[in-house]
Design a protein around this motif. Structure first.
Motif, PDB file in Angstrom:
ATOM      1  N   TRP A 207      37.767  46.244  25.203  1.00  0.00           N
ATOM      2  CA  TRP A 207      37.356  45.470  26.378  1.00  0.00           C
ATOM      3  C   TRP A 207      38.143  44.156  26.454  1.00  0.00           C
ATOM      4  CZ3 TRP A 207      35.698  45.625  30.948  1.00  0.00           C
ATOM      5  CH2 TRP A 207      35.072  44.548  31.574  1.00  0.00           C
ATOM      6  N   TYR A 208      38.320  43.520  25.276  1.00  0.00           N
ATOM      7  CA  TYR A 208      39.041  42.249  25.230  1.00  0.00           C
ATOM      8  C   TYR A 208      40.493  42.435  25.727  1.00  0.00           C
ATOM      9  CZ  TYR A 208      40.982  37.877  23.682  1.00  0.00           C
ATOM     10  OH  TYR A 208      41.596  36.681  23.671  1.00  0.00           O
ATOM     11  N   GLY A 209      41.113  43.533  25.245  1.00  0.00           N
ATOM     12  CA  GLY A 209      42.510  43.820  25.641  1.00  0.00           C
ATOM     13  C   GLY A 209      42.635  43.990  27.132  1.00  0.00           C
ATOM     14  N   ILE A 210      41.695  44.706  27.743  1.00  0.00           N
ATOM     15  CA  ILE A 210      41.730  44.942  29.199  1.00  0.00           C
ATOM     16  C   ILE A 210      41.544  43.623  29.940  1.00  0.00           C
ATOM     17  CG2 ILE A 210      40.372  45.919  31.127  1.00  0.00           C
ATOM     18  CD1 ILE A 210      41.877  48.095  29.979  1.00  0.00           C
ATOM     19  N   GLY A 211      40.587  42.819  29.449  1.00  0.00           N
ATOM     20  CA  GLY A 211      40.291  41.540  30.107  1.00  0.00           C
ATOM     21  C   GLY A 211      41.510  40.642  30.126  1.00  0.00           C
ATOM     22  N   ALA A 212      42.186  40.568  28.970  1.00  0.00           N
ATOM     23  CA  ALA A 212      43.368  39.703  28.894  1.00  0.00           C
ATOM     24  C   ALA A 212      44.477  40.268  29.767  1.00  0.00           C
ATOM     25  CB  ALA A 212      43.827  39.610  27.443  1.00  0.00           C
ATOM     26  N   PHE A 213      44.591  41.594  29.801  1.00  0.00           N
ATOM     27  CA  PHE A 213      45.663  42.233  30.559  1.00  0.00           C
ATOM     28  C   PHE A 213      45.528  41.964  32.055  1.00  0.00           C
ATOM     29  CE2 PHE A 213      48.210  45.861  32.014  1.00  0.00           C
ATOM     30  CZ  PHE A 213      49.294  45.670  31.200  1.00  0.00           C
ATOM     31  N   THR A 214      44.272  41.869  32.501  1.00  0.00           N
ATOM     32  CA  THR A 214      44.054  41.626  33.936  1.00  0.00           C
ATOM     33  C   THR A 214      43.764  40.154  34.217  1.00  0.00           C
ATOM     34  OG1 THR A 214      41.774  42.262  33.578  1.00  0.00           O
ATOM     35  CG2 THR A 214      43.219  43.962  34.451  1.00  0.00           C
ATOM     36  N   LEU A 215      44.083  39.315  33.255  1.00  0.00           N
ATOM     37  CA  LEU A 215      43.927  37.855  33.353  1.00  0.00           C
ATOM     38  C   LEU A 215      42.474  37.461  33.636  1.00  0.00           C
ATOM     39  CD1 LEU A 215      47.115  36.920  35.437  1.00  0.00           C
ATOM     40  CD2 LEU A 215      46.911  37.103  32.984  1.00  0.00           C
ATOM     41  N   GLN A 216      41.531  38.227  33.086  1.00  0.00           N
ATOM     42  CA  GLN A 216      40.122  37.939  33.339  1.00  0.00           C
ATOM     43  C   GLN A 216      39.453  37.169  32.195  1.00  0.00           C
ATOM     44  OE1 GLN A 216      38.751  38.413  36.356  1.00  0.00           O
ATOM     45  NE2 GLN A 216      40.885  38.949  36.740  1.00  0.00           N
TER      46      GLN A 216
END
Ligand code: ASP
Length: 477
Positions: A207-216
């Motif tokens: 989840w953390y990886g996705i969040g950072a990837f989408t600048l969230q």
């Protein structure tokens, strides 16, 4: 005595002439041919880019004009040049009269026609042609956005190549795994599960990886140095990829709306009804379709014949204008189409080319000029001069970008950022192990154990036994 000496001398001269090699025979032919070439030759041509165009000083310039100058020099004649009066190449009417340049040759208004005049059987029966100085075929000229058929549902994936997408997914999974490992190894991140819930579970890491990837900026935020290294490296990786994606997607959209017409062949032209198509009235191209037995080409002819007042044009430049301004495809000689495509970046020639043909220099039937012309053209060809002229007049002024040379971003373009990510992950893992070793050392000192057993205990806590198992082990020794 005198007579036999003269005879011997004549035989010797003849013999010498015969055995003097190719060079002399060639020179002899040239000499003889030169004698037959008139001093001043009248030449007709047609205004067609880039063969003959009016320059700034109103003087004619172009490929055909340069070629004529070269031929005149090598064959040794002067010439007067004019543009064909009716602006036509040459076609026979119902009464058997020829118009255009062919007509001028037949009526002896010109000795030569130096122009992109196609060698065809009907013309060859009425006039003579030299060997072709240029080969061409029939192509389709279109406007790039004539049919924007290139967009497709999953076009948003196109900015990156398949390999790059795979690389990104693999990197994401590895990074999440590393974050999970670091979350376990680093004493700062890992808290005893009996006291508090651990933050970087594998799902949280994903989840953390996705969040950072989408600048969230997804939670949880890392605290340990090793986890922070992973976070920073992953942010950097994400930003670089996003920048590359946005850049590539913008040019993909631009390119896709400008080009990739759905029409790739003559058959495709017939299958649609959005774009009208036509060719030059009375041209060799029109006759090619008229005389063809191929069903597709016959249908093209029937279409053009039925709509002749609408789709047939008077000149190539009129055809080009229609392509640029309306929904129209021009069927014509590929070599001329290549020229306009090189100059007007909004135009495109589809890859399919049919009906190979050549341009020859025309003269009246059995003209003594034809053979010397053929030789002079071959000389020009062998010396590379024809190729030089071709490059000179077909110079491309459309930049690679506007020509639609868009390609998806490849993994090697972003290789550096993958390398940095790999180094960062390795470094973070090493630091987290060092952090754990330090922690094991201090607990070994406190609990008076060896450092190794303290380390393996710590590892056991983190990866091996569940808290319940451990407490059971403690109760039942
Ligand atoms: N070069 C051609 C001709 O000689 C013109 C064309 O076919 O497009 O008629």
């Amino acid at each position: 005595m005198d007579k036999s000496f003269m005879l011997l001398l004549a035989v010797a001269i003849l013999w010498c002439g015969c055995t003097d090699g190719e060079g002399n025979a060639g020179d002899l032919f040239k000499e003889r041919a030169k004698r037959q070439i008139p001093k001043t030759v009248t030449v007709t041509t047609i205004l067609e880019q880039p063969f003959a165009m009016k320059g700034e000083s109103e003087a004619l310039e172009g490929y055909a004009i340069d070629l004529l100058a070269e031929l005149a020099q090598s064959m040794g004649f002067n010439y007067t040049l004019h543009v064909v009066k009716d602006g036509k190449y040459g076609a026979k009417d119902q009464e058997g009269n020829w118009n255009g340049m062919v007509g001028e040759i037949i009526r002896k208004e010109a000795d030569l026609a130096v122009a992109p005049l196609t060698i065809t059987v009907v013309r060859e029966n009425a006039i003579s042609f030299s060997t072709p100085f240029m080969q061409t075929g029939i192509g389709i000229l279109l406007k790039k956005d004539a049919t924007s058929g290139g967009s497709y549902l999953f076009g948003f994936l196109s900015p990156f190549s398949k390999e790059l997408w795979i690389g990104i997914i693999v990197s994401y999974l590895i990074t999440s795994l590393c974050l999970f490992l670091v979350g376990r190894l680093s004493p700062c991140e890992w808290t005893d599960p009996s006291n508090e819930q651990n933050k970087f579970t594998f799902l949280n890491s994903l989840w953390y990886g996705i969040g950072a990837f989408t600048l969230q900026g997804a939670e949880p935020q890392p605290k340990a140095l090793s986890a922070r290294i992973i976070a920073v490296i992953w942010w950097l990786f994400s930003i670089t990829l996003l920048a590359a994606y946005i850049g590539s997607f913008a040019s993909y959209i631009n390119n896709n709306t400008n080009s990739a017409p759905n029409i790739q062949s003559f058959e495709d032209l017939l299958k649609q009804d959005k774009i009208e198509f036509g060719t030059l009235r009375n041209s060799s191209t029109f006759n090619f379709f008229k005389n063809s037995k191929n069903p597709t080409y016959r249908m093209i002819y029937e279409y053009m014949d039925k709509k002749k007042d609408q789709v047939l044009v008077k000149s190539f430049s009129e055809g080009v204008q229609r392509v640029r301004k309306s929904n129209y495809a021009y069927l014509g000689e590929s070599i001329s189409q290549d020229f306009v495509v090189a100059k007007h970046c909004d135009l495109v020639r589809v890859p399919e080319v049919i009906g190979g043909r050549g341009y020859g220099i025309a003269a009246e039937l059995d003209s003594p000029l034809i053979r010397p012309l053929t030789i002079a053209i071959l000389e020009q060809f062998e010396s590379g001069n024809l190729e030089y002229l071709r490059q000179k007049w077909w110079e491309n002024t459309c930049s690679a970008q506007t020509q639609g040379d868009w390609v998806p971003v490849q993994p090697h373009t972003l290789g550096g950022i993958f390398l940095i990510l790999g180094i960062g992950l390795g470094l973070a893992l090493i630091i987290s192990i060092i952090e754990l070793v330090c922690k094991s050392k201090s607990s070994a000192n406190q609990e008076k154990k060896s450092c190794c057993s303290a380390f393996s205990d710590e590892m056991g806590h983190r990866f091996g036994k569940t808290p319940n198992q451990e407490s059971l082990e403690k109760v039942q020794p």
